[in-house]
Design an enzyme around this catalytic site. Structure first.
Site, PDB file in Angstrom:
ATOM      1  N   LYS A  65       0.791  -1.300  -0.012  1.00 57.47           N
ATOM      2  CA  LYS A  65      -0.104   0.159   0.022  1.00 57.47           C
ATOM      3  C   LYS A  65       0.885   1.256   0.066  1.00 57.47           C
ATOM      4  O   LYS A  65       0.315   2.376   0.458  1.00 57.47           O
ATOM      5  CB  LYS A  65      -0.960   0.015   1.080  1.00 57.47           C
ATOM      6  CG  LYS A  65      -1.840  -1.135   1.328  1.00 57.47           C
ATOM      7  CD  LYS A  65      -2.340  -1.898   0.147  1.00 57.47           C
ATOM      8  CE  LYS A  65      -3.095  -1.134  -0.538  1.00 57.47           C
ATOM      9  NZ  LYS A  65      -3.461  -1.741  -1.854  1.00 57.47           N
ATOM     10  N   SER A  66       2.062   1.163  -0.450  1.00 62.13           N
ATOM     11  CA  SER A  66       2.897   2.218  -0.333  1.00 62.13           C
ATOM     12  C   SER A  66       3.043   2.809  -1.877  1.00 62.13           C
ATOM     13  O   SER A  66       3.860   3.784  -1.992  1.00 62.13           O
ATOM     14  CB  SER A  66       4.439   1.853   0.008  1.00 62.13           C
ATOM     15  OG  SER A  66       4.291   1.427   1.143  1.00 62.13           O
ATOM     16  N   TRP A  78       1.611   1.881  -8.698  1.00 61.81           N
ATOM     17  CA  TRP A  78       2.106   3.242  -9.543  1.00 61.81           C
ATOM     18  C   TRP A  78       3.438   2.783  -9.932  1.00 61.81           C
ATOM     19  O   TRP A  78       3.842   3.208 -11.049  1.00 61.81           O
ATOM     20  CB  TRP A  78       2.006   4.388  -8.609  1.00 61.81           C
ATOM     21  CG  TRP A  78       2.169   5.421  -9.389  1.00 61.81           C
ATOM     22  CD1 TRP A  78       1.855   5.896 -10.717  1.00 61.81           C
ATOM     23  CD2 TRP A  78       2.246   6.820  -8.938  1.00 61.81           C
ATOM     24  NE1 TRP A  78       2.113   7.241 -10.795  1.00 61.81           N
ATOM     25  CE2 TRP A  78       2.154   7.784  -9.624  1.00 61.81           C
ATOM     26  CE3 TRP A  78       2.207   7.263  -7.327  1.00 61.81           C
ATOM     27  CZ2 TRP A  78       2.547   9.236  -9.318  1.00 61.81           C
ATOM     28  CZ3 TRP A  78       2.544   8.721  -6.881  1.00 61.81           C
ATOM     29  CH2 TRP A  78       2.385   9.563  -8.043  1.00 61.81           C
ATOM     30  N   HIS A  92       7.461  -7.816  -2.096  1.00 58.78           N
ATOM     31  CA  HIS A  92       7.441  -7.313  -0.858  1.00 58.78           C
ATOM     32  C   HIS A  92       7.998  -7.625   0.076  1.00 58.78           C
ATOM     33  O   HIS A  92       7.828  -7.333   1.441  1.00 58.78           O
ATOM     34  CB  HIS A  92       5.551  -7.386  -0.437  1.00 58.78           C
ATOM     35  CG  HIS A  92       4.739  -6.581  -1.225  1.00 58.78           C
ATOM     36  ND1 HIS A  92       4.729  -5.356  -1.487  1.00 58.78           N
ATOM     37  CD2 HIS A  92       3.491  -6.989  -1.817  1.00 58.78           C
ATOM     38  CE1 HIS A  92       3.863  -5.018  -2.015  1.00 58.78           C
ATOM     39  NE2 HIS A  92       2.997  -6.011  -2.264  1.00 58.78           N
ATOM     40  N   LYS A  99      -8.091   6.315  -3.626  1.00 63.23           N
ATOM     41  CA  LYS A  99      -8.138   7.872  -3.504  1.00 63.23           C
ATOM     42  C   LYS A  99      -6.820   8.515  -3.995  1.00 63.23           C
ATOM     43  O   LYS A  99      -6.829   9.362  -4.652  1.00 63.23           O
ATOM     44  CB  LYS A  99      -8.437   8.513  -2.134  1.00 63.23           C
ATOM     45  CG  LYS A  99      -9.529   8.504  -1.319  1.00 63.23           C
ATOM     46  CD  LYS A  99      -9.693   9.602  -0.471  1.00 63.23           C
ATOM     47  CE  LYS A  99     -11.030   9.664  -0.265  1.00 63.23           C
ATOM     48  NZ  LYS A  99     -11.364  10.519   1.094  1.00 63.23           N
TER      49      LYS A  99
HETATM   50  P1  A3P Z   1      -4.989   5.014  -1.491  1.00 61.16           P
HETATM   51  O1  A3P Z   1      -5.701   3.870  -0.711  1.00 61.16           O
HETATM   52  O2  A3P Z   1      -4.503   5.786  -0.277  1.00 61.16           O
HETATM   53  O3  A3P Z   1      -5.872   5.641  -2.429  1.00 61.16           O
HETATM   54  P2  A3P Z   1      -0.276  -0.425  -3.625  1.00 61.16           P
HETATM   55  O4  A3P Z   1      -0.166  -0.265  -4.867  1.00 61.16           O
HETATM   56  O5  A3P Z   1       1.095  -0.453  -3.010  1.00 61.16           O
HETATM   57  O6  A3P Z   1      -1.353  -1.492  -3.083  1.00 61.16           O
HETATM   58  O7  A3P Z   1      -0.668   1.002  -2.862  1.00 61.16           O
HETATM   59  C1  A3P Z   1      -2.141   1.490  -3.093  1.00 61.16           C
HETATM   60  C2  A3P Z   1      -2.173   3.073  -3.074  1.00 61.16           C
HETATM   61  O8  A3P Z   1      -1.596   3.737  -4.298  1.00 61.16           O
HETATM   62  C3  A3P Z   1      -3.685   3.282  -2.962  1.00 61.16           C
HETATM   63  O9  A3P Z   1      -3.605   4.474  -2.036  1.00 61.16           O
HETATM   64  C4  A3P Z   1      -4.010   3.680  -4.584  1.00 61.16           C
HETATM   65  O10 A3P Z   1      -5.051   4.610  -4.514  1.00 61.16           O
HETATM   66  C5  A3P Z   1      -2.566   4.650  -4.787  1.00 61.16           C
HETATM   67  N1  A3P Z   1      -2.469   4.394  -6.252  1.00 61.16           N
HETATM   68  C6  A3P Z   1      -2.642   3.240  -7.030  1.00 61.16           C
HETATM   69  N2  A3P Z   1      -2.341   3.799  -8.266  1.00 61.16           N
HETATM   70  C7  A3P Z   1      -1.795   4.914  -8.295  1.00 61.16           C
HETATM   71  C8  A3P Z   1      -1.343   5.903  -9.446  1.00 61.16           C
HETATM   72  N3  A3P Z   1      -1.145   5.661 -10.568  1.00 61.16           N
HETATM   73  N4  A3P Z   1      -1.000   7.117  -8.885  1.00 61.16           N
HETATM   74  C9  A3P Z   1      -1.061   7.474  -7.497  1.00 61.16           C
HETATM   75  N5  A3P Z   1      -1.329   6.540  -6.709  1.00 61.16           N
HETATM   76  C10 A3P Z   1      -1.785   5.380  -7.073  1.00 61.16           C
END
Ligand code: A3P
Length: 300
Positions: A42-43, A47, A108, A263
């Site tokens: 979730k970091s 992306w 991870h 979000k």
């Molecule tokens: P939030 O839950 O705060 O919205 P991971 O990819 O490590 O699982 O992390 C998920 C987090 O990254 C989520 O945060 C998600 O919305 C955000 N995220 C996913 N794709 C993204 C992107 N292209 N740009 C910015 N944030 C993104």
């Protein structure tokens, strides 16, 4: 303690991943041009996977109108090594050795649990990290939507207690971050350390850092800034969230793809934290990370 995690080596592991972790340590052979994308869950993994996939493959997929990222979820294009190796070991090792190079793989795992061949070869590691407040909220929102976990019915307070005690998948989060942080300080050519908040605030600048770190041929091209801008636009949160392929269907039959795009902001934690939670987590951040030089922006 948490009923669904085991303390394995020095991190909390899902029982279903232990085999994959063992297999990665015993059987995986890194190639010198491999690119590993490492993160605490979730970091900003999704992306980073999208950005790095587009950068590494930009010569294979130069059209941004027909790019694989428009028709596949980033996790389908870049899988985690420990997940790949959790079943059908020999077939998976074979398909790994046949993957087009440079291979881009996710993980991870904490730095200390990476296969020796990853830490010893000249392959590169990009780590993405996020402030512990937003990471908690993102994790909480995600975990409650996972099929196998939602039935355990945690309350937010219980999840927070576990998080503060380091008991979450691949946790403790501070050990995860510090492992890669320290390595990036001693071996800056091996580990590139990124922060979600920095990437959010100046995506182009940090994508350039990735391009340079990987010695990507993009740098030499006369069109390098246009290519970088196209990559940044392709991977924008709103754009990815809106793609049909990211709206429906599951990843690995565990969680719906749409939950990877929630979000995408800095500071949403303010809507979840009570004053005592803020105080408690701030203290832990200070206690665990104070003196390391690692700090975070927590408001947008
Ligand atoms: P939030 O839950 O705060 O919205 P991971 O990819 O490590 O699982 O992390 C998920 C987090 O990254 C989520 O945060 C998600 O919305 C955000 N995220 C996913 N794709 C993204 C992107 N292209 N740009 C910015 N944030 C993104």
């Amino acid at each position: 303690s948490s009923p669904y995690l085991y303390l394995f080596q020095d991190f909390w592991c899902l029982p279903s991943r232990i085999q994959g972790v063992n297999n990665s340590q015993k059987h995986f052979h890194a190639k010198d041009n491999d690119v590993f994308l490492a993160s605490f869950p979730k970091s900003g993994t999704t992306w980073l996977k999208a950005l790095a996939f587009a950068i590494v493959n930009h010569q294979r997929f130069s059209s941004f109108d027909h790019h694989p990222l428009l028709s596949s979820n980033p996790h389908q294009l870049v899988s985690s090594l420990e997940f790949i190796l959790s079943h059908d070991l020999h077939d998976q090792l074979l398909s790994l050795s046949n993957m087009s190079e440079p291979r881009v793989l996710g993980t991870h795992l904490p730095f200390s649990s990476l296969a020796e061949s990853i830490t010893k070869s000249s392959c590169k590691i990009i780590y993405i990290c996020r402030n512990p407040f937003d990471t908690f909220v993102s994790l909480w929102e995600f975990v409650t939507k996972m099929k196998s976990v939602s039935s355990l019915e945690f309350t937010l307070e219980e999840a927070f207690e576990n998080y503060c005690n380091g008991i979450t998948v691949f946790g403790p989060w501070w050990r995860h971050m510090l492992g890669y942080w320290n390595e990036s300080k001693t071996r800056p050519n091996k580990v590139l350390f990124l922060k979600y908040e920095d990437l959010k605030e100046d995506t182009v600048f940090h994508v350039k850092r990735i391009v340079e770190f990987l010695d990507s041929p993009i740098i030499q091209g006369g069109e390098s800034s246009t290519v970088i801008e196209n990559i940044v636009n392709l991977c924008r949160f709103e754009k990815m969230k809106d793609l049909e392929v990211n709206k429906s269907g599951y990843i690995d039959n565990i969680v719906e793809k749409k939950h990877f795009f929630r979000k995408g902001e800095i500071g949403d934690w303010i809507n979840y934290f009570s004053p005592s939670m803020i105080e408690k987590l701030s203290k832990i951040v200070e206690e665990k990370l104070g003196g390391s030089g690692l700090s975070f922006k927590v408001h947008s």
